[in-house]
Design an enzyme around this catalytic site. Sequence first.
Site, PDB file in Angstrom:
ATOM      1  N   GLU A  35      25.549 -23.763 -46.239  1.00 50.34           N
ATOM      2  CA  GLU A  35      26.884 -23.701 -46.828  1.00 50.34           C
ATOM      3  C   GLU A  35      26.955 -22.640 -47.916  1.00 50.34           C
ATOM      4  O   GLU A  35      25.963 -22.344 -48.575  1.00 50.34           O
ATOM      5  CB  GLU A  35      27.222 -25.041 -47.483  1.00 50.34           C
TER       6      GLU A  35
ATOM      7  N   CYS B 180      29.002 -18.923 -54.308  1.00 54.18           N
ATOM      8  CA  CYS B 180      27.802 -19.752 -54.457  1.00 54.18           C
ATOM      9  C   CYS B 180      27.097 -19.780 -53.101  1.00 54.18           C
ATOM     10  O   CYS B 180      27.715 -20.127 -52.090  1.00 54.18           O
ATOM     11  CB  CYS B 180      28.206 -21.162 -54.889  1.00 54.18           C
TER      12      CYS B 180
ATOM     13  N   CYS C 268      16.677 -28.995 -48.869  1.00 51.73           N
ATOM     14  CA  CYS C 268      15.863 -28.761 -50.059  1.00 51.73           C
ATOM     15  C   CYS C 268      14.805 -29.851 -50.159  1.00 51.73           C
ATOM     16  O   CYS C 268      15.059 -31.011 -49.843  1.00 51.73           O
ATOM     17  CB  CYS C 268      16.739 -28.785 -51.307  1.00 51.73           C
TER      18      CYS C 268
ATOM     19  N   CYS D   1      16.030 -33.839 -56.246  1.00 43.93           N
ATOM     20  CA  CYS D   1      16.737 -34.274 -57.454  1.00 43.93           C
ATOM     21  C   CYS D   1      17.623 -35.452 -57.057  1.00 43.93           C
ATOM     22  O   CYS D   1      18.357 -35.375 -56.073  1.00 43.93           O
ATOM     23  CB  CYS D   1      17.596 -33.138 -58.008  1.00 43.93           C
TER      24      CYS D   1
ATOM     25  N   CYS E 252      21.545 -35.219 -56.415  1.00 43.61           N
ATOM     26  CA  CYS E 252      22.004 -34.112 -55.574  1.00 43.61           C
ATOM     27  C   CYS E 252      22.079 -34.530 -54.103  1.00 43.61           C
ATOM     28  O   CYS E 252      21.101 -35.025 -53.547  1.00 43.61           O
ATOM     29  CB  CYS E 252      21.043 -32.940 -55.740  1.00 43.61           C
TER      30      CYS E 252
ATOM     31  N   CYS F  52      29.143 -28.680 -57.418  1.00 40.14           N
ATOM     32  CA  CYS F  52      27.732 -28.705 -57.752  1.00 40.14           C
ATOM     33  C   CYS F  52      27.079 -30.029 -57.326  1.00 40.14           C
ATOM     34  O   CYS F  52      27.573 -31.096 -57.647  1.00 40.14           O
ATOM     35  CB  CYS F  52      27.613 -28.541 -59.255  1.00 40.14           C
TER      36      CYS F  52
HETATM   37  S1  SF4 Z   1      19.755 -29.781 -57.342  1.00 42.92           S
HETATM   38 FE1  SF4 Z   1      19.607 -30.203 -55.115  1.00 42.92          FE
HETATM   39  S2  SF4 Z   1      19.473 -28.176 -54.132  1.00 42.92           S
HETATM   40 FE2  SF4 Z   1      18.986 -27.911 -56.330  1.00 42.92          FE
HETATM   41  S3  SF4 Z   1      16.720 -28.092 -56.456  1.00 42.92           S
HETATM   42 FE3  SF4 Z   1      17.555 -30.162 -56.829  1.00 42.92          FE
HETATM   43  S4  SF4 Z   1      17.540 -31.124 -54.798  1.00 42.92           S
HETATM   44 FE4  SF4 Z   1      17.336 -28.915 -54.464  1.00 42.92          FE
END
Ligand code: SF4
Length: 358
Positions: free
Chosen positions: A99, A112, A119, A123, A126, A342
């Site tokens: 995306e 962006c 990923c 986190c 996220c 975000c």
């Molecule tokens: S915020 Fe999301 S995309 Fe960014 S490093 Fe952490 S898990 Fe990965």
Amino acid sequence: MPVELLGKSAEELREYVASLGERPFRAAQLYHALYAERRFEFAAMTNLPAELRGRLAQEASITPPRITRRFPSVDGSIRYLFSIGGSLGEEGAKPAQIEAVFMPREGRQTICISTQAGCAVDCHFCLTAQLGLIRNLTAGEIVGQVLVALEENREQLAPQTNVVLMGQGEPLLNYDATMAAVRILLDPKGVALAPRHVTLSTSGIVPGIERLGREKIRPSLAISLNASSDEQRNSLMPINRKYPLEVLLDACQKYPLRPREYFTFEYVLLGGVNDTPEDARRVVRLIANVRSKVNLIPWNPGSLPYRPPTPESVEEFQRVLVDKGVPSFVRYSRGQDVFAACGQLALMETPSPFVELR
Ligand code: SF4
């Protein structure tokens, strides 16, 4: 198999053009057509002789990410769902979806982009983390998102373009491809963006930060902080167990900032988790020796078990920082109604029910 040209540096194009028996200035023309003029068809590269265009069409390819869906937000932002790889991608690249988000504003647009499909960093706040890591993107797939977004919005482009590497993925865990793309973005003969207008955001991969500090050409650096203590950060960002705050901030202090360069610390405010005045005071102490500003990002409602901070706690948090002389800004994410904000990039196929635009 045709040779994929998107993502190749000026030097790599020189080598390729030499292998065809062509003179070096043809490589410069090709580079200009590809990155400055955003020509994705050889036939449209009218700065090259017809014979060479015909030969390139036989032997080479240009494969920008393919738009599979567009999600326009009521605030003017557009979230793009792209397909990459597969039979049209670089050799061996497996198909994936990524995306990017185009955000127009008065006098500028911000794009962006993603550096990985999914990923691995995990986190907890996220949505992208829930995808896991699918694969690294190539330099062409990274720079291609910018080129396609600019082409798509060609009629309405403002003079200034900002690029933020804050979409899917941890850029410093795909270092080589990310930096190859960044060099093309920052090259005055390429996409020609200013280094202060390109920002790489990291969760705090210390060896990558140290490596970036040694680069001659590099983007601005943003660190996703999101916590005021190791205990808190460990629970939100498990990467903190590997690179705890002391190690991370030590790397920031040693980073060779240039005159007028500074770090941006991003701090997602999660209601009742990390948004108290005491948190703000700890943040001030943590970053005291780092030339920086802080972006406060109130949590965007999503399918995760967090809640947005109250407007009062956002205001109080910012007041503590400003009173202690820390420049800080509240950034309300754009495109919340289409999952473009975000921490929301997770290949959602639908617009979001959580419309809460400010
Ligand atoms: S915020 Fe999301 S995309 Fe960014 S490093 Fe952490 S898990 Fe990965």
